[in-house]
Design a protein around this motif. Structure first.
Motif, PDB file in Angstrom:
ATOM      1  N   GLU A 190       0.879  -1.165   0.000  1.00  0.00           N
ATOM      2  CA  GLU A 190       0.000   0.000   0.000  1.00  0.00           C
ATOM      3  C   GLU A 190       0.918   1.216   0.000  1.00  0.00           C
ATOM      4  N   VAL A 191       0.811   2.034  -1.039  1.00  0.00           N
ATOM      5  CA  VAL A 191       1.689   3.189  -1.202  1.00  0.00           C
ATOM      6  C   VAL A 191       0.873   4.459  -1.031  1.00  0.00           C
ATOM      7  N   ALA A 192       1.347   5.351  -0.157  1.00  0.00           N
ATOM      8  CA  ALA A 192       0.685   6.632   0.101  1.00  0.00           C
ATOM      9  C   ALA A 192       1.571   7.751  -0.419  1.00  0.00           C
ATOM     10  N   SER A 193       0.927   8.744  -1.032  1.00  0.00           N
ATOM     11  CA  SER A 193       1.687   9.888  -1.549  1.00  0.00           C
ATOM     12  C   SER A 193       0.902  11.169  -1.316  1.00  0.00           C
ATOM     13  N   GLY A 194       1.633  12.266  -1.256  1.00  0.00           N
ATOM     14  CA  GLY A 194       1.014  13.580  -1.095  1.00  0.00           C
ATOM     15  C   GLY A 194       0.411  13.770   0.274  1.00  0.00           C
ATOM     16  N   GLY A 195      -0.368  14.811   0.395  1.00  0.00           N
ATOM     17  CA  GLY A 195      -1.046  15.101   1.651  1.00  0.00           C
ATOM     18  C   GLY A 195      -0.131  15.699   2.691  1.00  0.00           C
ATOM     19  N   PHE A 196      -0.734  16.041   3.819  1.00  0.00           N
ATOM     20  CA  PHE A 196      -0.007  16.611   4.944  1.00  0.00           C
ATOM     21  C   PHE A 196      -0.524  15.966   6.211  1.00  0.00           C
ATOM     22  N   LEU A 197       0.363  15.320   6.956  1.00  0.00           N
ATOM     23  CA  LEU A 197      -0.011  14.618   8.186  1.00  0.00           C
ATOM     24  C   LEU A 197      -1.116  13.590   7.941  1.00  0.00           C
ATOM     25  N   GLY A 198      -1.053  12.956   6.785  1.00  0.00           N
ATOM     26  CA  GLY A 198      -2.020  11.909   6.463  1.00  0.00           C
ATOM     27  C   GLY A 198      -3.320  12.404   5.856  1.00  0.00           C
ATOM     28  N   ILE A 199      -3.507  13.732   5.792  1.00  0.00           N
ATOM     29  CA  ILE A 199      -4.738  14.294   5.225  1.00  0.00           C
ATOM     30  C   ILE A 199      -4.501  14.601   3.754  1.00  0.00           C
ATOM     31  N   GLY A 200      -5.405  14.146   2.909  1.00  0.00           N
ATOM     32  CA  GLY A 200      -5.292  14.398   1.479  1.00  0.00           C
ATOM     33  C   GLY A 200      -4.334  13.476   0.758  1.00  0.00           C
ATOM     34  N   GLN A 201      -3.948  12.376   1.399  1.00  0.00           N
ATOM     35  CA  GLN A 201      -3.041  11.437   0.754  1.00  0.00           C
ATOM     36  C   GLN A 201      -3.768  10.648  -0.327  1.00  0.00           C
ATOM     37  N   ASP A 202      -3.026  10.369  -1.388  1.00  0.00           N
ATOM     38  CA  ASP A 202      -3.480   9.415  -2.396  1.00  0.00           C
ATOM     39  C   ASP A 202      -2.869   8.078  -2.019  1.00  0.00           C
ATOM     40  N   THR A 203      -3.659   7.035  -2.124  1.00  0.00           N
ATOM     41  CA  THR A 203      -3.187   5.702  -1.770  1.00  0.00           C
ATOM     42  C   THR A 203      -3.487   4.743  -2.908  1.00  0.00           C
ATOM     43  N   THR A 204      -2.574   3.811  -3.123  1.00  0.00           N
ATOM     44  CA  THR A 204      -2.783   2.803  -4.160  1.00  0.00           C
ATOM     45  C   THR A 204      -2.176   1.479  -3.715  1.00  0.00           C
ATOM     46  N   PHE A 205      -2.707   0.400  -4.258  1.00  0.00           N
ATOM     47  CA  PHE A 205      -2.156  -0.928  -4.024  1.00  0.00           C
ATOM     48  C   PHE A 205      -1.308  -1.307  -5.230  1.00  0.00           C
ATOM     49  N   ILE A 206      -0.139  -1.907  -4.960  1.00  0.00           N
ATOM     50  CA  ILE A 206       0.747  -2.344  -6.026  1.00  0.00           C
ATOM     51  C   ILE A 206       1.216  -3.757  -5.695  1.00  0.00           C
ATOM     52  N   PRO A 207       1.118  -4.697  -6.647  1.00  0.00           N
ATOM     53  CA  PRO A 207       1.586  -6.062  -6.384  1.00  0.00           C
ATOM     54  C   PRO A 207       3.088  -6.105  -6.096  1.00  0.00           C
ATOM     55  N   VAL A 208       3.494  -6.984  -5.182  1.00  0.00           N
ATOM     56  CA  VAL A 208       4.930  -7.127  -4.915  1.00  0.00           C
ATOM     57  C   VAL A 208       5.651  -7.615  -6.166  1.00  0.00           C
ATOM     58  N   ASP A 209       4.928  -8.192  -7.093  1.00  0.00           N
ATOM     59  CA  ASP A 209       5.523  -8.657  -8.353  1.00  0.00           C
ATOM     60  C   ASP A 209       6.131  -7.501  -9.139  1.00  0.00           C
ATOM     61  N   ALA A 210       5.668  -6.263  -8.908  1.00  0.00           N
ATOM     62  CA  ALA A 210       6.163  -5.090  -9.630  1.00  0.00           C
ATOM     63  C   ALA A 210       7.476  -4.561  -9.064  1.00  0.00           C
ATOM     64  N   ILE A 211       7.901  -5.077  -7.918  1.00  0.00           N
ATOM     65  CA  ILE A 211       9.135  -4.605  -7.288  1.00  0.00           C
ATOM     66  C   ILE A 211      10.339  -5.190  -8.024  1.00  0.00           C
ATOM     67  N   THR A 212      11.271  -4.302  -8.380  1.00  0.00           N
ATOM     68  CA  THR A 212      12.482  -4.763  -9.059  1.00  0.00           C
ATOM     69  C   THR A 212      13.708  -4.695  -8.174  1.00  0.00           C
ATOM     70  N   SER A 213      13.698  -3.813  -7.169  1.00  0.00           N
ATOM     71  CA  SER A 213      14.823  -3.763  -6.235  1.00  0.00           C
ATOM     72  C   SER A 213      14.388  -3.128  -4.926  1.00  0.00           C
TER      73      SER A 213
END
Length: 143
Positions: free
Chosen positions: A58-81
């Motif tokens: 679960e990846v969170a981006s943006g926002g301030f102190l957790g407010i207004g964050q965008d969150t997305t799920f990404i499969p571990v299969d997409a990890i390259t390093s």
């Protein structure tokens, strides 16, 4: 060969489970796309209740102190390093931005995470012939 179960995914932090080796716990690390662009931070690891393997981050981006964050799920299969500071993906920032909408209430629905795997071009973990990726044992080239 036993087919992996399709039990609900749960956040590791919501269970009594822990990461066996604390150095392999990627929560809080920066997430970068394949070109090095910042995507956010790993907020949570989602594990399947049957095999107790991490299936999504679960990846969170943006926002301030957790407010207004965008969150997305990404499969571990997409990890390259994985390094001590960051997690690198095989996806572009634009592709991640177009991922299926995040709804924490739907993580218990198999169709939801099936759509996530499909969007990123990976077979779902409960499908025949699925092979678990090297997560968390990725190391940068030359390290």
């Amino acid at each position: 060969m036993e087919t992996p179960g399709t039990d609900a995914l749960v956040r590791l932090g919501d269970t009594d489970e822990t990461v066996a080796n604390p150095d392999d716990d990627i929560r809080g690390r920066d997430v970068k796309d394949k070109d090095g662009a910042d995507l956010g931070k790993v907020k949570a690891l989602l594990i399947d209740e049957n095999e107790r393997k991490v299936r999504l981050i679960e990846v969170a981006s943006g926002g301030f102190l957790g407010i207004g964050q965008d969150t997305t799920f990404i499969p571990v299969d997409a990890i390259t390093s994985v390094t001590a500071d960051e997690v690198r993906l095989d996806q572009t920032r634009e592709h991640v931005a177009g991922a299926p909408a995040y709804d924490p209430a739907l993580i218990h629905e198999r169709d939801t995470y099936g759509d996530v795997f499909g969007y990123y071009g990976f077979a779902p973990f409960w499908g025949g012939g699925y092979s678990y990726p090297d997560y968390p044992y990725y190391r940068p080239t030359g390290a």
